[in-house]
Scaffold this motif. Structure first.
Motif, PDB file in Angstrom:
ATOM      1  N   UNK A  31       0.873  -1.011   0.039  1.00 39.75           N
ATOM      2  CA  UNK A  31      -0.016  -0.023  -0.066  1.00 39.75           C
ATOM      3  C   UNK A  31       0.781   1.352  -0.135  1.00 39.75           C
ATOM      4  N   UNK A  32       1.896   1.353   0.865  1.00 39.91           N
ATOM      5  CA  UNK A  32       2.760   2.283   0.662  1.00 39.91           C
ATOM      6  C   UNK A  32       3.383   2.539  -0.557  1.00 39.91           C
ATOM      7  N   UNK A  33       3.795   1.449  -1.349  1.00 38.95           N
ATOM      8  CA  UNK A  33       4.397   1.504  -2.583  1.00 38.95           C
ATOM      9  C   UNK A  33       3.414   2.229  -3.394  1.00 38.95           C
ATOM     10  N   UNK A  34       2.110   1.719  -3.310  1.00 41.22           N
ATOM     11  CA  UNK A  34       0.872   2.400  -4.494  1.00 41.22           C
ATOM     12  C   UNK A  34       0.968   3.912  -4.142  1.00 41.22           C
ATOM     13  N   UNK A  35       0.893   4.310  -2.805  1.00 44.09           N
ATOM     14  CA  UNK A  35       1.067   5.970  -2.290  1.00 44.09           C
ATOM     15  C   UNK A  35       1.937   6.660  -2.840  1.00 44.09           C
ATOM     16  N   UNK A  57       0.609   9.357 -12.396  1.00 43.47           N
ATOM     17  CA  UNK A  57       0.073   7.904 -12.861  1.00 43.47           C
ATOM     18  C   UNK A  57      -1.226   7.890 -12.186  1.00 43.47           C
ATOM     19  N   UNK A  58      -2.272   6.967 -12.986  1.00 36.72           N
ATOM     20  CA  UNK A  58      -3.659   6.613 -12.423  1.00 36.72           C
ATOM     21  C   UNK A  58      -3.259   5.487 -11.628  1.00 36.72           C
ATOM     22  N   UNK A  59      -4.428   5.282 -10.866  1.00 33.91           N
ATOM     23  CA  UNK A  59      -4.410   3.936  -9.812  1.00 33.91           C
ATOM     24  C   UNK A  59      -4.269   2.956 -10.732  1.00 33.91           C
ATOM     25  N   UNK A  60      -5.194   2.587 -11.950  1.00 32.93           N
ATOM     26  CA  UNK A  60      -4.744   1.575 -12.793  1.00 32.93           C
ATOM     27  C   UNK A  60      -3.301   1.410 -13.162  1.00 32.93           C
ATOM     28  N   UNK A  61      -2.504   2.229 -13.530  1.00 34.93           N
ATOM     29  CA  UNK A  61      -1.080   2.224 -13.963  1.00 34.93           C
ATOM     30  C   UNK A  61      -0.215   1.724 -12.500  1.00 34.93           C
ATOM     31  N   UNK A  62      -0.767   2.324 -11.424  1.00 37.41           N
ATOM     32  CA  UNK A  62       0.058   2.068 -10.555  1.00 37.41           C
ATOM     33  C   UNK A  62      -0.236   0.500  -9.803  1.00 37.41           C
ATOM     34  N   UNK A  63      -1.648  -0.066 -10.183  1.00 35.87           N
ATOM     35  CA  UNK A  63      -1.888  -1.349  -9.915  1.00 35.87           C
ATOM     36  C   UNK A  63      -1.128  -2.347 -10.748  1.00 35.87           C
ATOM     37  N   UNK A  76       2.069  -1.932 -11.528  1.00 40.87           N
ATOM     38  CA  UNK A  76       3.321  -1.811 -11.198  1.00 40.87           C
ATOM     39  C   UNK A  76       3.493  -2.606  -9.703  1.00 40.87           C
ATOM     40  N   UNK A  77       2.378  -2.470  -8.769  1.00 43.18           N
ATOM     41  CA  UNK A  77       2.857  -2.994  -7.651  1.00 43.18           C
ATOM     42  C   UNK A  77       1.959  -4.686  -7.515  1.00 43.18           C
ATOM     43  N   UNK A  78       1.233  -4.946  -8.363  1.00 43.82           N
ATOM     44  CA  UNK A  78       0.739  -6.144  -8.374  1.00 43.82           C
ATOM     45  C   UNK A  78      -0.673  -6.192  -7.835  1.00 43.82           C
ATOM     46  N   UNK A  79      -1.377  -5.265  -7.828  1.00 41.18           N
ATOM     47  CA  UNK A  79      -2.647  -5.393  -7.107  1.00 41.18           C
ATOM     48  C   UNK A  79      -3.762  -5.024  -8.287  1.00 41.18           C
ATOM     49  N   UNK A  80      -4.804  -5.142  -7.886  1.00 44.16           N
ATOM     50  CA  UNK A  80      -6.122  -4.912  -8.798  1.00 44.16           C
ATOM     51  C   UNK A  80      -6.196  -3.255  -8.751  1.00 44.16           C
ATOM     52  N   UNK A  92      -7.350   1.867  -5.787  1.00 44.06           N
ATOM     53  CA  UNK A  92      -8.381   2.877  -5.658  1.00 44.06           C
ATOM     54  C   UNK A  92      -8.975   3.017  -3.991  1.00 44.06           C
ATOM     55  N   UNK A  93      -9.015   1.540  -3.586  1.00 45.11           N
ATOM     56  CA  UNK A  93      -9.666   1.369  -2.086  1.00 45.11           C
ATOM     57  C   UNK A  93      -8.443   2.048  -1.045  1.00 45.11           C
ATOM     58  N   UNK A  94      -7.179   1.853  -1.356  1.00 41.90           N
ATOM     59  CA  UNK A  94      -6.083   2.227  -0.460  1.00 41.90           C
ATOM     60  C   UNK A  94      -5.944   3.561  -0.837  1.00 41.90           C
TER      61      UNK A  94
END
Length: 169
Positions: free
Chosen positions: A30-34, A44-50, A52-56, A61-63
């Motif tokens: 979660x810290x990586x995504x933020x 980046x958009x949340x989809x692009x970050x997802x 990279x970090x391996x989440x949906x 978006x929830x984080x």
């Protein structure tokens, strides 16, 4: 779908420091995504970050929503404080450990049902036999059962006779 705004509770460098120092895998992701969302050099958009970090994208978006609403506390793994309080207090666990080193009141060997009965009789704590077994194993004890012997095996005297005479012709 409208784009979620990112609240700047911390700078990107501070978020990166939290990400690098975090030891818990769920929180670290979660810290990586933020951190990636807070970076201004490459928005980046949340989809692009997802990706990279391996989440949906939904999880990112929830984080992000939790980050916006609660700040850094929103990224903690709330499962850590989940669950019921222990049934035995620390002094009770110490007393149980001391009791398990001795023979059970009815003799024989300790088992899960005997530990559960002991806790019920001693402290009024009602638990299942399985919980008694978990306590027994959790305190480092194992079920001590003698190895079974074949019903037609030689007795001790016959084994001694055979050992003395075998191979010494």
């Amino acid at each position: 779908m409208r784009r979620l705004a990112v609240q700047r509770h911390l700078t990107a460098d501070q978020a990166r420091a939290h990400y690098r120092a975090c030891a818990r895998p769920v929180e670290k992701t979660r810290w990586h995504a933020i951190w990636l969302l807070l970076r201004t050099d490459e928005p980046r958009t949340p989809a692009q970050v997802a990706d990279v970090v391996g989440l949906s994208a939904i999880a990112v978006r929830h984080a992000l929503r939790r980050w916006n609403r609660l700040g850094p506390d929103g990224l903690t793994d709330r499962r850590r404080a989940n669950g019921a309080a222990p049934r035995l207090t620390a002094p009770q666990r110490a007393a149980l450990r001391a009791a398990l080193r001795k023979r059970p009141p009815d003799g024989g060997l300790w088992s899960g049902p005997k530990v559960a009965r002991y806790a019920r009789d001693r402290w009024g704590v009602r638990v299942s036999a399985q919980a008694g077994w978990r306590w027994l194993r959790g305190l480092g004890f194992t079920l001590q059962v003698p190895r079974p012997a074949h019903p037609r095996a030689a007795d001790a005297a016959a084994r001694r006779r055979w050992k003395k005479t075998c191979g010494r012709g």
